[in-house]
Design a protein around this motif. Sequence first.
Motif, mmCIF file in Angstrom:
data_model
loop_
_atom_site.group_PDB
_atom_site.id
_atom_site.type_symbol
_atom_site.label_atom_id
_atom_site.label_comp_id
_atom_site.label_asym_id
_atom_site.label_seq_id
_atom_site.Cartn_x
_atom_site.Cartn_y
_atom_site.Cartn_z
ATOM 1 N N SER A 1 0.798 -1.224 0.000
ATOM 2 C CA SER A 1 0.000 0.000 0.000
ATOM 3 C C SER A 1 0.832 1.276 0.000
ATOM 4 N N SER A 2 2.116 1.199 0.383
ATOM 5 C CA SER A 2 2.955 2.400 0.364
ATOM 6 C C SER A 2 3.174 2.926 -1.048
ATOM 7 N N ALA A 3 2.904 2.086 -2.052
ATOM 8 C CA ALA A 3 3.025 2.551 -3.434
ATOM 9 C C ALA A 3 2.089 3.734 -3.683
ATOM 10 N N GLU A 4 0.940 3.751 -3.005
ATOM 11 C CA GLU A 4 0.019 4.872 -3.152
ATOM 12 C C GLU A 4 0.662 6.162 -2.661
ATOM 13 N N ASP A 5 1.373 6.099 -1.524
ATOM 14 C CA ASP A 5 2.005 7.294 -0.974
ATOM 15 C C ASP A 5 3.147 7.778 -1.862
ATOM 16 N N LEU A 6 3.914 6.842 -2.413
ATOM 17 C CA LEU A 6 4.993 7.226 -3.323
ATOM 18 C C LEU A 6 4.445 7.923 -4.561
ATOM 19 N N ALA A 7 3.356 7.380 -5.109
ATOM 20 C CA ALA A 7 2.749 7.995 -6.295
ATOM 21 C C ALA A 7 2.193 9.374 -5.962
ATOM 22 N N ALA A 8 1.557 9.511 -4.787
ATOM 23 C CA ALA A 8 1.014 10.807 -4.387
ATOM 24 C C ALA A 8 2.122 11.834 -4.185
ATOM 25 N N LEU A 9 3.258 11.399 -3.626
ATOM 26 C CA LEU A 9 4.395 12.308 -3.464
ATOM 27 C C LEU A 9 4.938 12.740 -4.824
ATOM 28 N N GLY A 10 5.008 11.786 -5.762
ATOM 29 C CA GLY A 10 5.425 12.138 -7.119
ATOM 30 C C GLY A 10 4.465 13.129 -7.760
ATOM 31 N N GLN A 11 3.169 12.957 -7.510
ATOM 32 C CA GLN A 11 2.175 13.902 -8.013
ATOM 33 C C GLN A 11 2.487 15.308 -7.543
ATOM 34 N N SER A 12 2.743 15.452 -6.263
ATOM 35 C CA SER A 12 2.954 16.791 -5.708
ATOM 36 C C SER A 12 4.182 17.465 -6.320
ATOM 37 N N LEU A 13 5.246 16.702 -6.549
ATOM 38 C CA LEU A 13 6.454 17.278 -7.142
ATOM 39 C C LEU A 13 6.198 17.731 -8.576
ATOM 40 N N PHE A 14 5.509 16.901 -9.368
ATOM 41 C CA PHE A 14 5.183 17.286 -10.737
ATOM 42 C C PHE A 14 4.307 18.536 -10.767
ATOM 43 N N ILE A 15 3.340 18.595 -9.867
ATOM 44 C CA ILE A 15 2.424 19.734 -9.842
ATOM 45 C C ILE A 15 3.167 21.010 -9.475
ATOM 46 N N LEU A 16 4.114 20.944 -8.535
ATOM 47 C CA LEU A 16 4.885 22.118 -8.146
ATOM 48 C C LEU A 16 5.704 22.656 -9.314
ATOM 49 N N VAL A 17 6.342 21.765 -10.072
ATOM 50 C CA VAL A 17 7.119 22.193 -11.241
ATOM 51 C C VAL A 17 6.209 22.861 -12.268
ATOM 52 N N SER A 18 5.067 22.247 -12.509
ATOM 53 C CA SER A 18 4.117 22.809 -13.460
ATOM 54 C C SER A 18 3.661 24.196 -13.018
ATOM 55 N N ALA A 19 3.367 24.360 -11.735
ATOM 56 C CA ALA A 19 2.913 25.650 -11.215
ATOM 57 C C ALA A 19 3.980 26.720 -11.392
#
Length: 298
Positions: free
Chosen positions: A76-94
Amino acid sequence: MPNNSNLMNLSAGVASVAVAFVLVLLKLWALGETHALSVAASLADSALDLMVSLGGLAAIFYAARPPDEDHSFGHSSAEDLAALGQSLFILVSAAVIGWAAFRRLLSDAPVALADEGRGIIVMTASIALTLGLVLWQRRVARTTGSKIVKADSLHYLGDLIPNIGAILALWAASRFGLTQVDSVVAMGAAVMLAVGALGIGKGAWDALMDRAASPEIIADIERIAANWPRVRGYHDLQTRTSGSKLFVNLHIELDGNQTLTEAHAISASLKRAIVKAYPRADVIIHKDVAQPPADLRR
């Protein structure tokens, strides 16, 4: 996690990828027609959504795998890793969107917009598709507790406001020639993206660092244990979250004169009560002998 929950999470992941792909195609066409930076910001966000949704879908597949020899507590930690990756991508995009909007806002020769009507049609369709996806994702997240589906839902929900802002920017440019509104909307969208990314990232980071469950959940588990029949006390309550799962370790104090069968029955019934309150909980209860009152130990 029940198989039905796995299927619901997968359906939300597939829907997210499909909607993101359609939105990228629509907004790419709209950008070519309008040259609006607000549309470009929305396009960049949708392209990012597509990449993140693909990663999220892969994470959902992986997290759904049962425990194995190398991962006895599941995946289940794969969900947290993916969510953390989401946040990094979103910050770069912003950051990219915000900088581009700032430069255009200060430019002496602002870019003229065109075919605003077509852009408005595309953005309206985007809102309808996004709203439908968010409604389904929120239902799935409530049912399964999946963090990655919840994070994806929050992100798409945040997309609705920039899309509405893009419509207003296109309308203002078409009606009043106010092309600066386009850059202002894009900057606002960038700020919203950054704030959402920080929230998603913090939640994922806390889970990866084995942060305890919320105080409300801990207090509720303590209440259940303290009021359970024939449990004389409890101690060393430990909790942590991983993806959509809650892990609970608890020591309970029981009468040492009763049989092992009786002690096990008390422990098992308490465990069932905690799982009933939190269906995705993994509960381990240790049984200790309660110390007799001081006057009886003399």
